[in-house]
Design a protein around this motif. Structure first.
Motif, mmCIF file in Angstrom:
data_model
loop_
_atom_site.group_PDB
_atom_site.id
_atom_site.type_symbol
_atom_site.label_atom_id
_atom_site.label_comp_id
_atom_site.label_asym_id
_atom_site.label_seq_id
_atom_site.Cartn_x
_atom_site.Cartn_y
_atom_site.Cartn_z
ATOM 1 N N ASP A 1 -36.883 39.491 90.615
ATOM 2 C CA ASP A 1 -37.337 40.566 89.731
ATOM 3 C C ASP A 1 -36.292 41.674 89.646
ATOM 4 O O ASP A 1 -36.045 42.225 88.575
ATOM 5 C CB ASP A 1 -38.672 41.142 90.229
ATOM 6 C CG ASP A 1 -39.795 40.108 90.176
ATOM 7 O OD1 ASP A 1 -39.821 39.331 89.204
ATOM 8 O OD2 ASP A 1 -40.604 40.074 91.099
ATOM 9 N N ILE A 2 -35.694 41.988 90.778
ATOM 10 C CA ILE A 2 -34.661 43.028 90.774
ATOM 11 C C ILE A 2 -33.464 42.573 89.963
ATOM 12 O O ILE A 2 -32.890 43.329 89.177
ATOM 13 C CB ILE A 2 -34.239 43.383 92.216
ATOM 14 C CG1 ILE A 2 -35.391 44.110 92.908
ATOM 15 C CG2 ILE A 2 -32.967 44.232 92.221
ATOM 16 C CD1 ILE A 2 -35.073 44.557 94.299
ATOM 17 N N GLU A 3 -33.107 41.308 90.138
ATOM 18 C CA GLU A 3 -31.958 40.803 89.377
ATOM 19 C C GLU A 3 -32.244 40.828 87.884
ATOM 20 O O GLU A 3 -31.349 41.052 87.068
ATOM 21 C CB GLU A 3 -31.581 39.398 89.865
ATOM 22 C CG GLU A 3 -30.903 39.459 91.235
ATOM 23 C CD GLU A 3 -30.691 38.110 91.890
ATOM 24 O OE1 GLU A 3 -29.962 38.051 92.883
ATOM 25 O OE2 GLU A 3 -31.262 37.114 91.404
ATOM 26 N N LYS A 4 -33.496 40.610 87.546
ATOM 27 C CA LYS A 4 -33.851 40.690 86.122
ATOM 28 C C LYS A 4 -33.683 42.130 85.611
ATOM 29 O O LYS A 4 -33.126 42.357 84.538
ATOM 30 C CB LYS A 4 -35.293 40.203 85.918
ATOM 31 C CG LYS A 4 -35.689 40.135 84.460
ATOM 32 C CD LYS A 4 -37.088 39.546 84.282
ATOM 33 C CE LYS A 4 -37.114 38.082 84.659
ATOM 34 N NZ LYS A 4 -38.478 37.511 84.599
ATOM 35 N N SER B 1 -30.084 42.773 85.090
ATOM 36 C CA SER B 1 -29.462 42.139 83.925
ATOM 37 C C SER B 1 -29.844 42.868 82.643
ATOM 38 O O SER B 1 -29.253 42.636 81.601
ATOM 39 C CB SER B 1 -29.845 40.665 83.849
ATOM 40 O OG SER B 1 -31.209 40.547 83.524
#
Lengths: 610, 610
Positions: A389-392, A395
């Motif tokens: 979720d954090i990587e989303k 991005s």
């Protein structure tokens, strides 16, 4: 007409009593560019600068008209195309200043390398195509062996080869003063050491001038102007804040950039070099030969200190020396090797994501994205969301720039032109390379505002052909013309070396300088050339102090630090004769110069008492 | 020799008793590519696939051999160069499958647009240069008016124009089966519906085969192989985990991609179209005409569910329909319009930052960077650091890929080839376009391992010229050759439409199909062409179920959904005659097909009972 202390009171008198069309606050490259174009448009133009022209920021850059090849990494092709094309324009209007310079870009096999041998070739090809570079200066790639022949001291470990392409060197402070001089010659009222105290408004609340103070004598006065344009660089917010408008857009979030100068006997680079720091910070630095010095930089750190006196810190020195000693492992550079230095602020807009085209990649987030990120990590810490979720969120981060890009009236990447509700115009951010275009954008807006008040529409000058002082010659024939100028000096008895140096520095004004030999002998302790240049600068460049001359008009303090102690007394003596300084005034000048020298030479870090 | 249920038991007998050189686990494009090259190298080769060939992943792509123009945004020029050059290679070895297709890339004036009119032209020029595209297919930009002539339904609001460039359509599942068939023809033992249960080791702990189960009858047996290569795509980690090696590198972090099919009576696009989602998520989607359908996608969401049955969710439909209805505001597409769909997993390596070349920009961070970010935000929340500090951390984030880029034995971007300590080889990640190159990389490693055991060094085939089944003709003469093949069919009494369709689908095998007309009449309810194609596929493509045929061998279920109900019974009837199915077997087949149809048509979302 001269442009000197002698005419300064005249200029101030006019500023007090004339009703100006345009008044610029700030005499860096931004204000100088606006003032020249406004004056050339026959507008009654004024400019006030609280320090010396270019002193605050525009004398403290990397001294390149850099094409920004690194922007290709993010496929910012428009920025690169604009920059390289504008570079050619600046070369045309100031042909004695930006000079083509081969740049070598060594490629190392390292994680996070900006380019590899394949992509650097593609990038340079694209760069040349965007800039229409062909022939002698067309890019090439060279193998490791050839790189090491060119730069024997370069670290061979993991070196793959290099790209070789065209960049331009610059003299930032002289580009400013030549614009200022040309504006003055076109009738502009250009005054240094005058500070804006407040923005004045008419009975409808519209800006109609400023309250100013002459910092040389403390006198306060009003300047009337139909349009006041804030070109104060890092001080833009302060100028706006005179009106308590700090809440308005385009706040400046400056970063500090530091450059260090060493002797080329300590490290000689034959050609300007540009490489990754090797510190995995996504940055690149330049190593540039100039005269018989080598200078390198820049750092890029957030800055919240005193805008007037950004300082080189031990951390800055450590950062740059670490990089240099990695890339040139035999050099063993230390603090003691630093002969001169400068620290400057980049007037980055907080709304701009990446205007550090020297290599940084600042990620200035929009408030929304920043808050989303903080919320996400906080939730992650609470075990509510996953790493994915954090990587989303990451991005989808938006820079402040991208968020507002559809509406911003940006006239060149990294700059903004805004008009406040009360009419105060603000021209902020931007790169030195883009100053002409930024000014042209402001002039369009000025025309739009003034035209309804004029009997006939304002005729804007073709700023692409508006040559600056010293630049009045054919930009296609720089070398021949400089040679001719130098010959004039040689014929006047000036040494060839000095004649060429002065011809390069002063361009089409050089013959006027050399003609002074008819009435001026060499001053005690100074060469004839130095004497004439000093007098020309005192008469025509509003040179008021020894530091003005030795730091900004000539760069002597930066690139000839080894002879500065020899020359400083004769210079001050000659200036004292010129200005009729008394002993006390001479001592003040000497102290100020010594302080500037000690500062540039980093005595406060070297723990030397001077 | 045929490749069918009739020969399957033979293949399994050989797998049980032969001592293989190479055994691939996983019959998607990765395993198929390896098996073909290994078999062509005269290695004793086997491949086991637990479902139908291509069923898990390789039949579920966007069905393009996409050049990845979007990678230019991050200046990944090597990736683009490799991809476009490899695309030409694949076109050469499977000339009946990838076909050149003009792609239109509309440009909107929107914040965060991937390209603008200037940068798209530069990007396409660069793309063509990297791919050596000239002439008929060379890119161009067209103005808004021309775009709207081409695509009248496209949203004109903020439309600036479009880029037009070359891409290739693909038939993913057929590319797999043609590789499988060619491998089988070269002596490879290719078995679907056989699952690896465990990895076997010799007394030194070295891998020497697998324990497998024939899922069609439950029988378990050992397969001996000098080299076992894990080509299981999303299941790679599970295969490794058979050995409890999940802690080793290159874990898969799949994302789900969804595509939806509508009738072109609902929305017709004349040419394949590729645009930003307009949702500011940094993604782009494709809208592609095929037969008389229009399909669009893809989504890109993290996936942790059942790998065998990724499902299209309401959220996926909403996401894609929102984009489509924004870009085609007159279309008013709803769930009811969706005639077919598919959902697939991308076998992304967790070590890879951006292998979604359909438009996503996944930021898969290195552990170090992730931890730094979490720490920074936590400190920010505690008031210990500033927003600037967080932005600095952000600007220095590294993807897992960049962190290991110097050491990774990556054979194409987004893929990895590793050999575990026990000898298990793992070929993971990657794009369909790169399958040949990935396999060639694996073959080099296989040669290195096997050569010391061989009397003479292994001769690797020139995989760039190793044509797949159906692709044995001159790739420079695709249109003429397909015409010739079709003519054979027409001469055999097959309708022109059908003859061309089959010639396109089966390439150089088409004449063999048409020759079946000499002995086969049209089956009840089927055209002659359909009958012959079915029989060819049953005899030569290991088609075991109606779903194998209608979904993966022909795509009938996806792009001819309107006639699926008409054809399904005759197909099952004919297969029942071929296989001698009893009533119960027929019913099971019918149920399985109905389930596949209902699934593809999203009955579970439409709340229809079927």
């Amino acid at each position: 007409m001269t442009f000197s202390q002698a005419t300064r009171s005249d200029i101030l008198e006019h500023l007090k009593k004339d009703h100006l069309d345009v008044l610029a606050i700030g005499g860096g490259i931004t204000g100088a560019g606006v003032a020249l174009q406004a004056a050339a448009a026959q507008l009654k133009t004024g400019l006030i600068e609280m320090q010396d022209f270019a002193e605050g920021t525009s004398s403290r850059s990397t001294k390149l008209v850099h094409g920004g090849i690194r922007y290709l990494k993010t496929f910012d092709v428009e920025v690169v195309a604009d920059t390289v094309q504008e570079r050619a324009v600046v070369q045309g209007i100031a042909p004695h200043i930006p000079r083509p310079k081969q740049m070598i870009l060594p490629i190392y096999d390292e994680p996070d390398a900006t380019f590899n041998m394949f992509s650097v070739k593609i990038a340079m090809d694209l760069y040349d195509r965007l800039a229409h570079v062909t022939g002698k200066y067309a890019n090439k790639v060279i193998p490791k062996e050839e790189v090491l022949q060119l730069e024997p001291d370069l670290n061979p470990h993991n070196l793959l080869g290099a790209g070789v392409y065209l960049d331009f060197e610059n003299n930032d402070a002289r580009l400013v003063i030549e614009n200022i001089k040309e504006a003055a010659a076109s009738g502009g009222l250009m005054a240094s050491h005058v500070q804006a105290l407040q923005i004045n408004h008419d009975e409808h609340g519209k800006v109609n001038g400023v309250r100013a103070r002459d910092l040389l004598n403390g006198e306060e006065f009003d300047i009337h102007a139909k349009i006041v344009i804030n070109t104060a660089g890092p001080w833009s917010d302060q100028v706006r804040n005179l009106d308590n408008k700090y809440h308005e857009a385009d706040h400046i979030r400056p970063t500090k950039g530091v450059h260090l100068v060493i002797s080329d006997t300590r490290l000689k680079v034959p050609t300007a070099t540009y490489f990754d720091t090797g510190k995995h910070d996504g940055r690149m630095i330049f190593v540039i030969p100039r005269f018989n010095k080598t200078y390198f930089g820049t750092t890029d750190t957030d800055y919240q200190g005193d805008f007037k006196h950004p300082e080189v810190t031990q951390a800055d020195v450590d950062y740059l020396l670490e990089i240099m000693n990695r890339r040139y492992p035999q050099a063993h550079l230390t603090l003691a090797d630093i002969e001169a230095s400068w620290a400057g602020l980049r007037p980055l807009l907080s709304s701009n994501g990446s205007s550090d085209y020297n290599g940084g990649s600042k990620k200035v987030l929009s408030d929304k994205s920043f808050n989303e990120l903080v919320t996400a990590v906080t939730q992650y810490n609470a075990g509510k969301i996953t790493r994915s979720d954090i990587e989303k969120v990451l991005s989808q981060l938006q820079t402040a720039q991208s968020e507002k890009s559809a509406s911003a009236s940006s006239i060149s990447r990294g700059s903004s032109l805004t008009v406040d509700a009360d009419g105060l115009m603000n021209l902020a951010g931007g790169k030195i390379t883009d100053y002409r275009k930024m000014a042209a954008g402001a002039m369009k807006k000025i025309k739009k505002i003034l035209d309804p008040q004029l009997s006939q529409p304002l005729q804007l000058p073709d700023s692409k052909n508006l040559q600056v002082s010293g630049g009045h010659f054919d930009p296609a024939k720089v070398d021949e013309t400089i040679n001719e100028y130098a010959q004039v000096g040689i014929n006047q008895g000036i040494s060839a070396d000095e004649a060429f140096k002065l011809a390069n520095l002063f361009g089409s004004n050089a013959p006027q300088i050399f003609a002074l030999a008819d009435r001026l002998p060499a001053a005690p302790g100074l060469s004839l050339g130095e004497t004439l240049a000093l007098h020309y600068s005192l008469d025509n460049e509003m040179t008021l102090t020894a530091v003005d001359y030795l730091l900004r008009r000539t760069n002597h303090l930066l690139f000839e630090a080894d002879s500065i102690n020899k020359i400083k007394e004769p210079i001050i003596d000659e200036m004292a004769r010129y200005f009729n300084w008394d002993a006390e005034q001479k001592q003040l000048q000497t102290q100020a110069l010594d302080k500037a020298i000690a500062n540039s030479q980093l005595h406060y870090l070297k723990n030397e008492v001077h």
